[in-house]
Every structure is written in C-alpha cells, then in structure tokens.
Write a protein that holds these residues in place. Structure first.
Motif, PDB file in Angstrom:
ATOM      1  N   SER A   1      43.805  57.702  57.184  1.00 27.25           N
ATOM      2  CA  SER A   1      45.061  56.981  57.398  1.00 27.25           C
ATOM      3  C   SER A   1      45.258  55.813  56.433  1.00 27.25           C
ATOM      4  O   SER A   1      46.224  55.062  56.567  1.00 27.25           O
ATOM      5  N   MET A   2      44.381  55.650  55.458  1.00 21.30           N
ATOM      6  CA  MET A   2      44.446  54.491  54.561  1.00 21.30           C
ATOM      7  C   MET A   2      45.111  54.858  53.247  1.00 21.30           C
ATOM      8  O   MET A   2      45.136  56.024  52.835  1.00 21.30           O
ATOM      9  N   GLN A   3      45.656  53.834  52.555  1.00 20.79           N
ATOM     10  CA  GLN A   3      46.242  53.996  51.233  1.00 20.79           C
ATOM     11  C   GLN A   3      45.194  53.667  50.171  1.00 20.79           C
ATOM     12  O   GLN A   3      44.314  52.824  50.406  1.00 20.79           O
ATOM     13  N   PRO A   4      45.260  54.307  49.007  1.00 23.72           N
ATOM     14  CA  PRO A   4      44.274  54.030  47.946  1.00 23.72           C
ATOM     15  C   PRO A   4      44.188  52.561  47.561  1.00 23.72           C
ATOM     16  O   PRO A   4      43.104  52.027  47.324  1.00 23.72           O
ATOM     17  N   GLN A   5      45.371  51.871  47.534  1.00 27.85           N
ATOM     18  CA  GLN A   5      45.359  50.446  47.163  1.00 27.85           C
ATOM     19  C   GLN A   5      44.587  49.607  48.175  1.00 27.85           C
ATOM     20  O   GLN A   5      43.904  48.642  47.819  1.00 27.85           O
ATOM     21  N   ASP A   6      44.693  49.994  49.458  1.00 26.36           N
ATOM     22  CA  ASP A   6      43.964  49.251  50.498  1.00 26.36           C
ATOM     23  C   ASP A   6      42.453  49.436  50.350  1.00 26.36           C
ATOM     24  O   ASP A   6      41.683  48.491  50.549  1.00 26.36           O
ATOM     25  N   ILE A   7      42.062  50.661  49.990  1.00 27.56           N
ATOM     26  CA  ILE A   7      40.621  50.928  49.812  1.00 27.56           C
ATOM     27  C   ILE A   7      40.069  50.117  48.645  1.00 27.56           C
ATOM     28  O   ILE A   7      39.014  49.483  48.750  1.00 27.56           O
ATOM     29  N   VAL A   8      40.814  50.094  47.511  1.00 23.79           N
ATOM     30  CA  VAL A   8      40.367  49.323  46.347  1.00 23.79           C
ATOM     31  C   VAL A   8      40.304  47.840  46.691  1.00 23.79           C
ATOM     32  O   VAL A   8      39.377  47.120  46.280  1.00 23.79           O
ATOM     33  N   GLY A   9      41.280  47.347  47.477  1.00 20.24           N
ATOM     34  CA  GLY A   9      41.268  45.947  47.892  1.00 20.24           C
ATOM     35  C   GLY A   9      40.051  45.605  48.731  1.00 20.24           C
ATOM     36  O   GLY A   9      39.438  44.546  48.564  1.00 20.24           O
ATOM     37  N   LYS A  10      39.670  46.512  49.624  1.00 17.31           N
ATOM     38  CA  LYS A  10      38.477  46.299  50.434  1.00 17.31           C
ATOM     39  C   LYS A  10      37.226  46.290  49.555  1.00 17.31           C
ATOM     40  O   LYS A  10      36.307  45.486  49.755  1.00 17.31           O
ATOM     41  N   TRP A  11      37.185  47.202  48.587  1.00 17.86           N
ATOM     42  CA  TRP A  11      36.035  47.225  47.673  1.00 17.86           C
ATOM     43  C   TRP A  11      35.909  45.902  46.921  1.00 17.86           C
ATOM     44  O   TRP A  11      34.809  45.396  46.710  1.00 17.86           O
ATOM     45  N   LYS A  12      37.045  45.349  46.493  1.00 18.98           N
ATOM     46  CA  LYS A  12      37.032  44.082  45.743  1.00 18.98           C
ATOM     47  C   LYS A  12      36.455  42.939  46.574  1.00 18.98           C
ATOM     48  O   LYS A  12      35.861  42.004  46.033  1.00 18.98           O
TER      49      LYS A  12
END
Length: 424
Positions: free
Chosen positions: A212-223
C-alpha cells in the motif's frame, strides 16, 4: 647442536630430587583431592580432600608442610590436570606461596590409570596418585606466568568467539525468516545482512505493509535511517515483488515480534563485536613486538591477537617448534618393526592456537608475496600437496614469529626466499 625432545624429558626428570615432596591434585568444582609421594613413587601420608576456597587452600598448605616435616623433605612440587577453569585459582594461589606448580596432560592421566593397580577402576584418590607418578617421572609442564596484556588478549578473544557465534546464529535465523515471510527480498538486496536489507526489515517487516506504499515514501523512510540509500528503481521493484510475494500470510504478528527480537540480537552482537575488537587493538599497542609482527603483509590484528592470547609471550619460547608443539601442530608417527605408519599432526595442544596459526598462514599465502612464492615452490617444484604445504608454512610462520619476538628485529622478506631463488 639441535635440542631434542628427549633432552627436555631428561631435564624434567632431573629436577625431581630426593628432597622433593611430589603432590598430585585431582581438580573439581567444589572439592579437590590431594595425595603425595616421594621421588621414588612411595606414597607419603594420607589423602586430603579440601574445599575450593581460601580456607581449603590453607588446609592444603598445612597438610603439605606437615608431610615435609615428617619425612624430612624441603621442596614441594604440585601437579594437576588443567581441568576447565577450576584449576586456575589454586595454581595462582600456590605460586604466590612460592610452591612449584606443574600441569599434566589429562589424556596421559587416563592412559596411565592402570599403572598402580592394573585395573580399569577410576576414583579421585587413584587419579591423584597417577598424577603424582607422572610428575615424578617427568611427564609434566610448568605453568608459564602470563603477562597481563596477553591474558587480556586471551579473555577478549574467547569473548569474541562467543559473540561471533551469536552473530552468525542471528544472521542464519534472519535468513530463515526472510525465506518464510518475504523470499523475494533477495531479488532487491542480495545480502540479507547488508545495510539496505536490514533497514528494509526494520521499516517494513512484511510484504503486506509494502503493497500500500508509494515509492517516494519508501525512499523517504530509507533516508531517515541510511546516509546512502537505494533509489526509486529499487523502491518500485520492492513494491512489485511484495504484491506477488509467495511468503506466508499466517501468524504475521508473531513473525513480526520474532523479527524484532532477531534484529535486537543482531544489533547487540554487532555492537559488542566492535567494542571487543577495539579493545583488542588497544591491547596490541601495549605489546612491544606486536607492531613488527603486524608489519608483515597479510597478518591481521585479529589473527595476531588470537595467537598471542593462546601462546602468551612468544619471546619465552625456545624455538618456533616449541610454539608448534604448544599448538599441537607437531608430527606424530606410529611404527613397529617393518610396519611404518602414517605421519600425522598430533593435535595435542591448544585448538584455538592451531586455528589462528592456520588462518594466519592462509592469509599470508593469499596476500604476502614471500609466502605466496614459498607455497608455489612447494606445490609446483617440490610436488608437495597443497594442504601439506600449508602445514609446512605454519611451521615457517611459527619460527618467524618466535624469532622476531626473541630478537626484537623487523621482518626481512629476503630471508623467506626459496633456497633456489637465494642461490640464483
């Protein structure tokens, strides 16, 4: 003139004089048993059972002094098996009382148990007599006093072994968890213990949360947890794989709890390993010849610390072969009449020292030009099997280490050239 093992045996026998009270102690956790003989092996006095504490040690010393006075003896030597860690406190206490302490090989004690009564029976009182007989016959080794730096290394490296086992166990369990819950994770991150994979497991424990997540949200969490994080391409791939995952869908709450605990164990073991290895580095800096040994290309701090922790001060060894014998890397042969048995490594010594000598030699063969050339010469010119060549180079390494430690000299690569290269 070469110093032979028989010469050492003779010297050990000659040290036991007619003025000696020879005491054998059977070591246990709570109660030790002691018996005494004279230099001819005649039993002196009654056996003594004493506790593993200061009061018991004082009773033991009083018992020794009474036997010496009664039998007109003025010197004492106490032999014991190095059983686990229970013998250490008694050994140090006796050394502080100026009493010679020696150890006997537990394997030889077992083999000599029938000498006294020609039976297979075994008891604490019988074992003490067997130990005393072995000491008066010269089958013993003196307990070498270990400087504090080397004892620190032994404790630290033993602790490191335990931590590494826990770390490997947690990594194996993480791999199993991924196989069950999200096996497709390896298509994004090849190594489960890599920073990207660990961060993903922390942030998104199961594929259901990723769907249910967007790619931008995943990258933001990684950051938020990584300085150098994967990009959008991997985020898209991760979401796509999560939607098509074949991982289990049952008991996910239990699996998430299990993952949290595995990550906690992984973090704890990683932190402890870093602390121990930093302390090892600090201790090595206090040892005078350690810097010269580390200057040899291919020798790491961990392998050197393992060798020094198990062997102690290398300058105390008479020869590199003594270090090999201490590790159990000396050769053993069984022959009789016309029959000639196979020559094998004895493995009667410190197993951890054998391991670190072997690992250090393998590292030198891969990274050190001189050892690489020696290994190639053994295999290609002398036609020696590869493993036999490695064992031969273990002896070369032992002699090199002891020589540098005793003479306090620097590593000289030209001394390690094969004989054919030196002649040319």
């Amino acid at each position: 003139m070469k110093f032979k093992m028989q010469d050492k045996q003779n010297q050990l026998i000659e040290r036991i004089s007619d003025r000696h009270l020879v005491v054998g102690v059977d070591i246990a956790q709570q109660f030790h048993v002691a018996r005494a003989v004279n230099y001819r092996g005649i039993v002196v006095g009654d056996p003594l059972t004493f506790e593993n504490n200061e009061e018991g040690f004082n009773r033991f010393l009083e018992w020794i002094n009474k036997l010496k006075a009664k039998n007109s003896l003025d010197t004492t030597i106490v032999g014991m098996e190095p059983t686990g860690h229970y013998w250490i406190n008694l050994s140090k206490w006796l050394s502080n009382e100026k009493i010679d302490v020696v150890t006997v090989n537990p394997h030889l004690v077992k083999r000599n148990k029938e000498n006294r009564d020609n039976t297979q029976s075994k008891s604490d009182k019988k074992d003490t007599l067997v130990i005393a007989d072995m000491v008066k016959n010269g089958y013993y080794a003196f307990v070498r006093s270990t400087p504090e730096s080397f004892e620190k290394l032994r404790v630290l490296m033993s602790n490191r072994d335990v931590i590494v086992k826990r770390l490997v166990s947690s990594i194996n369990q993480l791999n199993r968890w991924v196989d069950v819950v999200f096996p497709e994770l390896r298509q994004v991150f090849k190594d489960v213990k890599g920073k990207g994979a660990i961060a993903t497991l922390r942030l998104f424990p199961t594929p259901i949360e990723l769907r249910s997540m967007q790619p931008q949200d995943i990258v933001g969490k990684w950051k938020s947890v990584m300085k150098r994080q994967p990009g959008l391409k991997k985020a898209y791939l991760l979401i796509d794989l999560a939607k098509r995952s074949i991982g289990t869908h049952q008991a996910l709450d239990a699996y998430k709890l299990h993952l949290e605990q595995l990550l906690e164990e992984y973090d704890l073991a990683t932190t402890q390993l870093e602390r121990v290895e930093q302390e090892v580095t600090n201790v090595l800096q206090q040892i005078p010849f350690a810097k010269k040994l580390l200057a040899i290309k291919g020798i790491s701090e961990i392998s050197l610390a393992g060798i020094l922790g198990e062997a102690g001060d290398l300058s105390g060894f008479a020869h590199g072969n003594s270090l090999l014998r201490h590790a159990g890397l000396h050769l053993s042969e069984a022959s009789s009449g016309k029959w000639k048995g196979q020559i094998v490594i004895s493995k009667r010594g410190r197993s951890r020292l054998r391991r670190f000598l072997y690992l250090a030699t393998m590292s030198l063969v891969m990274n050190n030009p001189e050892f690489k050339e020696l290994h190639a010469n053994n295999v290609k010119v002398k036609k020696i099997k590869k493993m036999k060549s490695i064992m031969k180079l273990c002896g070369k390494l032992a002699r090199l280490f002891v020589g540098i430690a005793k003479r306090n000299e620097s590593y000289s690569p030209e001394k390690l050239q094969p004989f054919s290269a030196q002649a040319a």
